[in-house]
Design a protein around this motif. Structure first.
Motif, PDB file in Angstrom:
ATOM      1  N   PRO A 279       0.810  -1.222   0.000  1.00 41.35           N
ATOM      2  CA  PRO A 279       0.000   0.000   0.000  1.00 41.35           C
ATOM      3  C   PRO A 279       0.841   1.269   0.000  1.00 41.35           C
ATOM      4  CG  PRO A 279       0.007  -0.995   2.182  1.00 41.35           C
ATOM      5  CD  PRO A 279       0.698  -1.965   1.269  1.00 41.35           C
ATOM      6  N   ASP A 280       2.055   1.217   0.572  1.00 43.22           N
ATOM      7  CA  ASP A 280       2.908   2.399   0.648  1.00 43.22           C
ATOM      8  C   ASP A 280       3.868   2.516  -0.531  1.00 43.22           C
ATOM      9  OD1 ASP A 280       1.718   2.960   3.096  1.00 43.22           O
ATOM     10  OD2 ASP A 280       3.193   1.756   4.195  1.00 43.22           O
ATOM     11  N   GLY A 281       3.865   1.534  -1.424  1.00 39.18           N
ATOM     12  CA  GLY A 281       4.742   1.593  -2.587  1.00 39.18           C
ATOM     13  C   GLY A 281       6.218   1.454  -2.259  1.00 39.18           C
ATOM     14  N   LYS A 282       6.571   0.799  -1.133  1.00 38.95           N
ATOM     15  CA  LYS A 282       7.981   0.632  -0.786  1.00 38.95           C
ATOM     16  C   LYS A 282       8.660  -0.411  -1.663  1.00 38.95           C
ATOM     17  CE  LYS A 282       7.662   2.053   4.065  1.00 38.95           C
ATOM     18  NZ  LYS A 282       7.916   1.656   5.475  1.00 38.95           N
ATOM     19  N   LEU A 283       7.894  -1.375  -2.138  1.00 37.03           N
ATOM     20  CA  LEU A 283       8.442  -2.386  -3.048  1.00 37.03           C
ATOM     21  C   LEU A 283       8.345  -1.851  -4.466  1.00 37.03           C
ATOM     22  CD1 LEU A 283       6.884  -5.579  -1.452  1.00 37.03           C
ATOM     23  CD2 LEU A 283       9.278  -4.881  -1.362  1.00 37.03           C
ATOM     24  N   TRP A 284       9.478  -1.850  -5.177  1.00 35.96           N
ATOM     25  CA  TRP A 284       9.561  -1.243  -6.502  1.00 35.96           C
ATOM     26  C   TRP A 284      10.025  -2.291  -7.504  1.00 35.96           C
ATOM     27  CZ3 TRP A 284       7.798   3.640  -6.570  1.00 35.96           C
ATOM     28  CH2 TRP A 284       7.899   4.371  -7.747  1.00 35.96           C
ATOM     29  N   PRO A 285       9.379  -2.399  -8.655  1.00 40.79           N
ATOM     30  CA  PRO A 285       9.777  -3.424  -9.634  1.00 40.79           C
ATOM     31  C   PRO A 285      11.260  -3.350  -9.974  1.00 40.79           C
ATOM     32  CG  PRO A 285       7.693  -2.427 -10.258  1.00 40.79           C
ATOM     33  CD  PRO A 285       8.197  -1.635  -9.088  1.00 40.79           C
ATOM     34  N   GLY A 286      11.907  -4.523  -9.968  1.00 40.81           N
ATOM     35  CA  GLY A 286      13.326  -4.617 -10.245  1.00 40.81           C
ATOM     36  C   GLY A 286      14.206  -4.493  -9.027  1.00 40.81           C
ATOM     37  N   GLN A 287      13.639  -4.172  -7.877  1.00 37.79           N
ATOM     38  CA  GLN A 287      14.406  -3.978  -6.649  1.00 37.79           C
ATOM     39  C   GLN A 287      14.851  -5.323  -6.065  1.00 37.79           C
ATOM     40  OE1 GLN A 287      11.979  -2.152  -3.674  1.00 37.79           O
ATOM     41  NE2 GLN A 287      13.685  -1.641  -2.324  1.00 37.79           N
ATOM     42  N   PHE A 288      16.089  -5.386  -5.559  1.00 34.55           N
ATOM     43  CA  PHE A 288      16.578  -6.579  -4.871  1.00 34.55           C
ATOM     44  C   PHE A 288      16.228  -6.474  -3.389  1.00 34.55           C
ATOM     45  CE2 PHE A 288      19.368  -6.512  -8.586  1.00 34.55           C
ATOM     46  CZ  PHE A 288      19.266  -7.829  -8.996  1.00 34.55           C
ATOM     47  N   VAL A 289      15.693  -7.546  -2.826  1.00 37.58           N
ATOM     48  CA  VAL A 289      15.288  -7.566  -1.422  1.00 37.58           C
ATOM     49  C   VAL A 289      15.682  -8.899  -0.807  1.00 37.58           C
ATOM     50  CG1 VAL A 289      13.344  -5.990  -1.781  1.00 37.58           C
ATOM     51  CG2 VAL A 289      12.980  -8.462  -1.999  1.00 37.58           C
ATOM     52  N   THR A 290      15.747  -8.916   0.516  1.00 39.38           N
ATOM     53  CA  THR A 290      15.910 -10.169   1.243  1.00 39.38           C
ATOM     54  C   THR A 290      14.537 -10.622   1.729  1.00 39.38           C
ATOM     55  OG1 THR A 290      16.327  -9.002   3.324  1.00 39.38           O
ATOM     56  CG2 THR A 290      18.229  -9.591   1.985  1.00 39.38           C
ATOM     57  N   VAL A 291      14.309 -11.903   1.678  1.00 42.89           N
ATOM     58  CA  VAL A 291      12.992 -12.469   1.965  1.00 42.89           C
ATOM     59  C   VAL A 291      13.103 -13.436   3.126  1.00 42.89           C
ATOM     60  CG1 VAL A 291      11.100 -13.850   1.037  1.00 42.89           C
ATOM     61  CG2 VAL A 291      12.243 -12.197  -0.416  1.00 42.89           C
ATOM     62  N   ASP A 292      12.134 -13.355   4.021  1.00 38.75           N
ATOM     63  CA  ASP A 292      12.072 -14.249   5.187  1.00 38.75           C
ATOM     64  C   ASP A 292      10.720 -14.958   5.155  1.00 38.75           C
ATOM     65  OD1 ASP A 292      12.350 -15.539   7.531  1.00 38.75           O
ATOM     66  OD2 ASP A 292      12.241 -13.788   8.831  1.00 38.75           O
ATOM     67  N   LEU A 293      10.744 -16.224   4.779  1.00 35.45           N
ATOM     68  CA  LEU A 293       9.537 -17.040   4.706  1.00 35.45           C
ATOM     69  C   LEU A 293       9.368 -17.799   6.002  1.00 35.45           C
ATOM     70  CD1 LEU A 293       7.172 -18.470   3.278  1.00 35.45           C
ATOM     71  CD2 LEU A 293       8.848 -20.038   2.270  1.00 35.45           C
ATOM     72  N   ARG A 294       8.244 -17.581   6.665  1.00 39.36           N
ATOM     73  CA  ARG A 294       7.978 -18.236   7.938  1.00 39.36           C
ATOM     74  C   ARG A 294       7.283 -19.577   7.670  1.00 39.36           C
ATOM     75  NH1 ARG A 294       5.859 -12.704  10.926  1.00 39.36           N
ATOM     76  NH2 ARG A 294       7.873 -11.623  10.812  1.00 39.36           N
ATOM     77  N   ALA A 295       8.055 -20.643   7.863  1.00 45.77           N
ATOM     78  CA  ALA A 295       7.582 -21.973   7.477  1.00 45.77           C
ATOM     79  C   ALA A 295       6.820 -22.679   8.580  1.00 45.77           C
ATOM     80  CB  ALA A 295       8.766 -22.832   7.030  1.00 45.77           C
ATOM     81  N   GLY A 296       6.609 -22.030   9.711  1.00 45.56           N
ATOM     82  CA  GLY A 296       5.858 -22.655  10.795  1.00 45.56           C
ATOM     83  C   GLY A 296       6.611 -22.579  12.104  1.00 45.56           C
ATOM     84  N   VAL A 297       6.088 -23.224  13.110  1.00 51.86           N
ATOM     85  CA  VAL A 297       6.692 -23.225  14.443  1.00 51.86           C
ATOM     86  C   VAL A 297       7.062 -24.655  14.820  1.00 51.86           C
ATOM     87  CG1 VAL A 297       6.348 -22.698  16.878  1.00 51.86           C
ATOM     88  CG2 VAL A 297       5.359 -21.199  15.122  1.00 51.86           C
ATOM     89  N   LEU A 298       8.326 -24.855  15.175  1.00 48.01           N
ATOM     90  CA  LEU A 298       8.780 -26.160  15.635  1.00 48.01           C
ATOM     91  C   LEU A 298       8.575 -26.229  17.143  1.00 48.01           C
ATOM     92  CD1 LEU A 298      10.106 -28.831  14.857  1.00 48.01           C
ATOM     93  CD2 LEU A 298      12.301 -27.785  15.392  1.00 48.01           C
ATOM     94  N   ARG A 299       7.730 -27.123  17.578  1.00 44.26           N
ATOM     95  CA  ARG A 299       7.393 -27.217  18.985  1.00 44.26           C
ATOM     96  C   ARG A 299       8.428 -28.033  19.761  1.00 44.26           C
ATOM     97  NH1 ARG A 299       3.810 -23.149  19.517  1.00 44.26           N
ATOM     98  NH2 ARG A 299       2.223 -23.266  17.868  1.00 44.26           N
ATOM     99  N   ASN A 300       8.815 -27.502  20.910  1.00 48.04           N
ATOM    100  CA  ASN A 300       9.649 -28.227  21.867  1.00 48.04           C
ATOM    101  C   ASN A 300      10.964 -28.695  21.250  1.00 48.04           C
ATOM    102  OD1 ASN A 300       9.913 -29.029  24.533  1.00 48.04           O
ATOM    103  ND2 ASN A 300       9.286 -31.128  24.080  1.00 48.04           N
TER     104      ASN A 300
END
Length: 381
Positions: A279-300
């Motif tokens: 919504p704020d337009g911070k992501l711009w086409p062609g921009q390089f970014v680091t991505v953090d995918l949250r794959a879940g929670v490992l219990r105990n």
């Protein structure tokens, strides 16, 4: 007599000195092994392995990619008469962007309509004749050949009218192309032509691009080993966070949308796409970014302060303290999150060296500095 007495006194003093020296040597030899058996321990601080719920993350580097980017090109040739938007302007879908001189196409459309009207008039005359000839043919007043010729003429004119109508529709479509509208809501790029230029349909550069900014996507590559963890996440809107390339500024939060249908054999990676509302337009086409995918929670899981983990030629290891001595124990790091490591190869409650590794060797005696329990608590979140 006095000389002999002096000799005996000197001999007694010498004997006492010899006996004292012998006793000191025996005591020194007995104390030396004791001192060597208990050398000073290497000062270390400890952390304790503990069970904990840990969020599983998959990190990667990606490129911001628009979900819909269009190169606006003319579909008819003509003079560019107006540009109605500015570079960088946000436009809506269907908004008028530019106009092309339409006089020639408008004239061709009028001609096609006039031709249709002429053929319609001819068809009405032929149909009237055909109605009369059918009546006369029933009475036997005219030959069958005249009736058939009139029917054929009426069918030809009907076909001609359909062709006229198709020509009119084609000219109307061409006329609509003289008003260039935006096919998507987005941002206008840098223009390539100015008003007054002759536009041609084979011009590959086009007028400008319109790129959708919201929602937008990030395409990133992950090692093929993460594929078993990615597949269960599809359709579940797994959260994805995008940061600037240096990992600092938060640029947006989105969700996993899809993964590629094959692994790249040259790199051993698989591509994935995440979608962001932006919504704020911070992501711009062609921009390089680091991505953090949250794959879940490992219990105990078994969690340890990452500072306790060392890395060598044979892989990761820690120094576990057993009976005051350091034991080198190989471990496997499953994941690292914010200074904590999810590990395998230890047990809950094991005490490992947190600080003081520089002089440690397997079997070395250690001297624990500070409160081990407090250090264990600080190693946990």
């Amino acid at each position: 007599m006095r000389g002999q007495r002096r000799v005996w006194v000197a001999a007694g003093v010498l004997g006492a000195a010899i006996v004292a020296a012998g006793l000191w040597g025996i005591g020194g030899r007995q104390d030396a092994p004791r001192a060597a058996a208990q050398p000073a321990g290497i000062p270390v601080t400890l952390a304790r392995v503990a069970h904990e719920d840990l969020t599983q993350n998959i990190d990667g580097v990606g490129t911001v990619t628009s979900l819909h980017s269009v190169l606006v090109r003319p579909q008819v040739e003509g003079l560019l008469t107006a540009l109605l938007v500015e570079e960088g302007q946000m436009v809506e879908k269907g908004q008028l962007l530019a106009t092309i001189d339409d006089r020639a196409i408008a004239a061709a459309l009028e001609q096609a309509e006039a031709t249709r009207q002429s053929n319609q008039a001819q068809l009405r005359i032929v149909e009237q004749d055909l109605q009369r000839y059918r009546t006369l043919s029933q009475r036997g007043s005219i030959s069958r050949q005249i009736l058939e010729q009139t029917e054929a003429e009426a069918a030809r004119l009907r076909g001609t009218l359909r062709g006229n109508q198709a020509t009119i529709e084609a000219e109307r479509v061409r006329l609509s192309y003289t008003r260039i509208t935006s096919p998507v809501a987005g941002r206008v790029g840098i223009r390539n032509v100015d008003v007054g230029n002759l536009l041609r349909t084979n011009d590959s550069s086009g007028l400008f691009t319109v790129t959708q900014m919201s929602p937008i996507s990030v395409v990133f590559a992950l090692p093929q080993e993460t594929l078993p963890r990615l597949q269960p996440l599809l359709g579940g809107a797994a959260p994805v966070v995008a940061h600037s390339r240096d990992g600092g500024e938060l640029l947006g939060e989105g969700h996993l949308n899809s993964i590629d249908n094959q692994v790249a054999s040259s790199t051993g990676t698989i591509r994935a796409r995440a979608v962001f509302d932006n919504p704020d337009g911070k992501l711009w086409p062609g921009q390089f970014v680091t991505v953090d995918l949250r794959a879940g929670v490992l219990r105990n899981g078994l969690v340890l302060d990452s500072r306790a983990v060392r890395r060598g030629l044979d892989g990761a290891y820690v120094f576990r303290i057993e009976e005051g001595k350091a034991q080198k124990v190989p471990v496997r790091i499953v994941q690292e999150v914010e200074g904590r490591s999810l590990i395998e190869g230890l047990a809950a409650g094991d005490e490992v060296v947190l600080d003081g590794h520089s002089r440690l060797t397997p079997g070395a005696r250690v001297e624990i500095q500070g409160d081990a329990q407090a250090l264990a608590r600080r190693s946990q979140p």
